[in-house]
Design an enzyme around this catalytic site. Structure first.
Site, PDB file in Angstrom:
ATOM      1  N   ASP A   1       0.824  -1.213   0.000  1.00 36.83           N
ATOM      2  CA  ASP A   1       0.000   0.000   0.000  1.00 36.83           C
ATOM      3  C   ASP A   1       0.854   1.258   0.000  1.00 36.83           C
ATOM      4  OD1 ASP A   1      -2.729  -0.815  -0.086  1.00 36.83           O
ATOM      5  OD2 ASP A   1      -2.534  -1.587   1.942  1.00 36.83           O
TER       6      ASP A   1
ATOM      7  N   ASP B   1      -7.856  -1.881  -5.622  1.00 35.05           N
ATOM      8  CA  ASP B   1      -7.300  -0.725  -4.902  1.00 35.05           C
ATOM      9  C   ASP B   1      -5.880  -0.385  -5.369  1.00 35.05           C
ATOM     10  OD1 ASP B   1      -8.956  -2.584  -3.498  1.00 35.05           O
ATOM     11  OD2 ASP B   1      -8.667  -1.498  -1.614  1.00 35.05           O
TER      12      ASP B   1
END
Ligand SMILES: *[C@@H]1O[C@H](CO)[C@@H](O)[C@H](O)[C@H]1NC(C)=O
Ligand SMILES: *[C@@H]1O[C@H](CO)[C@@H](O)[C@H](O)[C@H]1NC(C)=O
Ligand SMILES: *[C@@H]1O[C@H](CO)[C@@H](O)[C@H](O)[C@H]1NC(C)=O
Ligand SMILES: *[C@@H]1O[C@H](CO)[C@@H](O)[C@H](O)[C@H]1NC(C)=O
Ligand SMILES: *[C@@H]1O[C@H](CO)[C@@H](O)[C@H](O)[C@H]1NC(C)=O
Ligand SMILES: *[C@@H]1O[C@H](CO)[C@@H](O)[C@H](O)[C@H]1NC(C)=O
Ligand SMILES: *[C@@H]1O[C@H](CO)[C@@H](O)[C@H](O)[C@H]1NC(C)=O
Ligand SMILES: *[C@@H]1O[C@H](CO)[C@@H](O)[C@H](O)[C@H]1NC(C)=O
Ligand SMILES: *[C@@H]1O[C@H](CO)[C@@H](O)[C@H](O)[C@H]1NC(C)=O
Length: 438
Positions: free
Chosen positions: A121, A180
């Protein structure tokens, strides 16, 4: 036929004009809450991610959490807003040195490295450093951070699969990729620009191309998770993690996808990414039910009512649509995405603006299957603030906006055309929505 005309007649005429920009977006309560949140940060630093559902108080997480970059990035966004709007006696923007707050909160992210759980991330974690470089391109700390985060992501790339790995799995050949992660690719371009390393750019386009091929359904909706076999490169499974079902469309994932592909176009000029962003955006707008509320999953059941919203999916989608509008050259296309963005923004403000909470908005869904919803969410707030900044930058808001939105001169001709073309397809859309959701 009868049904169609009944529905059309109930649709407000104001839908033909742009929705008003909510004044909450520029209220002094906004900087006041942001400052309170910065002043309440724990030491050693932890970062707010979501609130409880009753009092709306922030719950804090260690730096090694995918959401840790958002509060520092909010600080940069407030600095941008002060530059755009100025500090007046009433707008609250003069109450803090936002840049110092942002920089100091960023420092807690510098020790993150590949052994930590944020490794996939890094796109989100790198936001504050990308913002820092926009202000100060020679800041070596920020340059090193962007390059390090990009290298961490690149190390998770499989040429066999054609993607960077999202979650680690006990069976390493089970290679899982979430929609994502389209949000990660910007850090690869940023680092490629800083270092001249074109491998990073190639990894970004390959990840985007593989995602385009496997994550998107024929109707422009998306799967949350695609599992690949890293030995063969073949798709094993398409499923959900945070959505309602494997065949459903998790609204925040859909919005990450719009933003991610519009951003890919911004960094490459490759029209296949623009077309993909348009398809995802069209699906998103067409799937919003007639109450105007973005649900946590577009296919989640309507009963028991109310079906929970996700205000973070809504504010993220507003930014994704504005980014898409910025990339479009055709005035009609620009207007379509701006119109959708303003409608979502007006609706989510009515539903979720929450003066008594520490967050700006309520009605966030962090993870419905884990029963974490009806909260404030730090990234929902970030994208709310950013939406205000983008609207000012685009000449669509003036920092004190009240009442009807007026288009800047350069965009007026297309707005006029919009009011002519709107009724041609609108009844079909309303009818379709009615048939699907009734
Ligand atoms: C450079 O960036 C870092 C991290 O973003 C920040 O903490 C630091 O204050 C910045 N340095 C200067 C001189 O602006
Ligand atoms: C990564 O971070 C952990 C925790 O801060 C630290 O113990 C470790 O030494 C770091 N590894 C590297 C290679 O910097
Ligand atoms: C470019 O980036 C890739 C991925 O991080 C890395 O493996 C490679 O060594 C880099 N090339 C150079 C010349 O630094
Ligand atoms: C991937 O394929 C290899 C070779 O066919 C097989 O051994 C392995 O079990 C597969 N992994 C998964 C997760 O399906
Ligand atoms: C994309 O096109 C714009 C406008 O023509 C140009 O300024 C920009 O440099 C191009 N970017 C890339 C990555 O080719
Ligand atoms: C644009 O992307 C598509 C796949 O997404 C690729 O096939 C094509 O070669 C790219 N075009 C350019 C000019 O890079
Ligand atoms: C919005 O949140 C309030 C409580 O904060 C809740 O009562 C309401 O049902 C929620 N609405 C939706 C559509 O999620
Ligand atoms: C959302 O928008 C629709 C359509 O304009 C409107 O009818 C509805 O009242 C709005 N809802 C909220 C909560 O603002
Ligand atoms: C901003 O817009 C509002 C509403 O259109 C208007 O009343 C106000 O005068 C404008 N302010 C400035 C500084 O242009």
């Amino acid at each position: 036929m009868v049904k169609t005309s009944i529905i059309i007649s109930t649709f407000p005429l104001s839908a033909l004009a742009l929705a008003a920009i909510p004044s909450e977006l520029f209220a002094s309560l906004l900087p006041q809450k942001v400052l309170d949140t910065f002043n309440a940060l724990p030491s050693p630093i932890q970062y707010p991610q979501y609130t409880d559902t009753v009092a709306g108080e922030w719950v804090y997480f260690s730096p090694d959490t995918w959401t840790s970059g958002f509060l520092p990035t909010i600080g940069y966004a407030m600095n941008t807003r002060k530059a755009l709007c100025g500090a007046t006696p009433t707008n609250g923007l003069g109450s803090a040195d936002w840049l110092s707050l942002a920089r100091s909160a960023s420092n807690g992210l510098l020790s993150l490295n590949a052994s930590r759980s944020i490794a996939h991330d890094v796109g989100f974690i790198s936001f504050p450093f990308v913002e820092e470089l926009a202000l100060n391109p020679n800041n070596q700390t920020a340059i090193n951070a962007v390059n390090r985060f990009a290298a961490m992501l690149a190390a998770r790339f499989s040429p066999v699969v054609g993607c960077t790995r999202s979650w680690d799995t006990s069976d390493p050949t089970d290679f899982q990729v979430i929609i994502d992660n389209m949000m990660n690719l910007e850090v690869l371009f940023r680092s490629a620009d800083l270092t001249g390393n074109s491998t990073l750019r190639k990894i970004a386009t390959t990840h985007a191309d593989t995602t385009m091929k496997n994550h998107i359904r024929a109707d422009g909706s998306t799967w949350h998770v695609v599992e690949y076999n890293s030995t063969t490169g073949l798709v094993i499974k398409k499923r959900t993690s945070q959505g309602f079902s494997d065949d459903s469309t998790w609204s925040r994932g859909q919005a990450w996808g719009i933003y991610g592909f519009a951003n890919m176009y911004r960094f490459t000029n490759n029209t296949s990414y623009l077309t993909t962003a348009q398809r995802l955006a069209t699906y998103f707008l067409n799937s919003i039910p007639s109450d105007g509320i973005v649900p946590w999953d577009f296919n989640a059941p309507l009963t028991p009512a109310p079906r929970p919203a996700d205000s973070s999916a809504a504010t993220l989608a507003v930014n994704a649509l504005l980014l898409l509008a910025q990339q479009e050259s055709a005035p009609d296309a620009k207007q379509k995405w701006i119109g959708g963005a303003l409608q979502i923004l007006a609706n989510i403000t009515t539903l979720a603006w929450k003066p008594s909470w520490q967050s700006l908005l309520s009605n966030g869904t962090v993870n419905k299957p884990s029963n974490n919803f009806l909260t404030g969410i730090v990234y929902g707030d970030y994208y709310y603030i950013k939406a205000g900044n983008e609207l000012v930058s685009m000449g669509l808001a003036n920092c004190t906006t009240k009442g009807a939105t007026s288009l800047p001169q350069s965009q007026k001709s297309s707005a006029h055309r919009l009011t002519i073309s709107f009724p041609c397809w609108w009844p079909l859309f309303v009818l379709w929505t009615f048939l699907i959701y009734k």
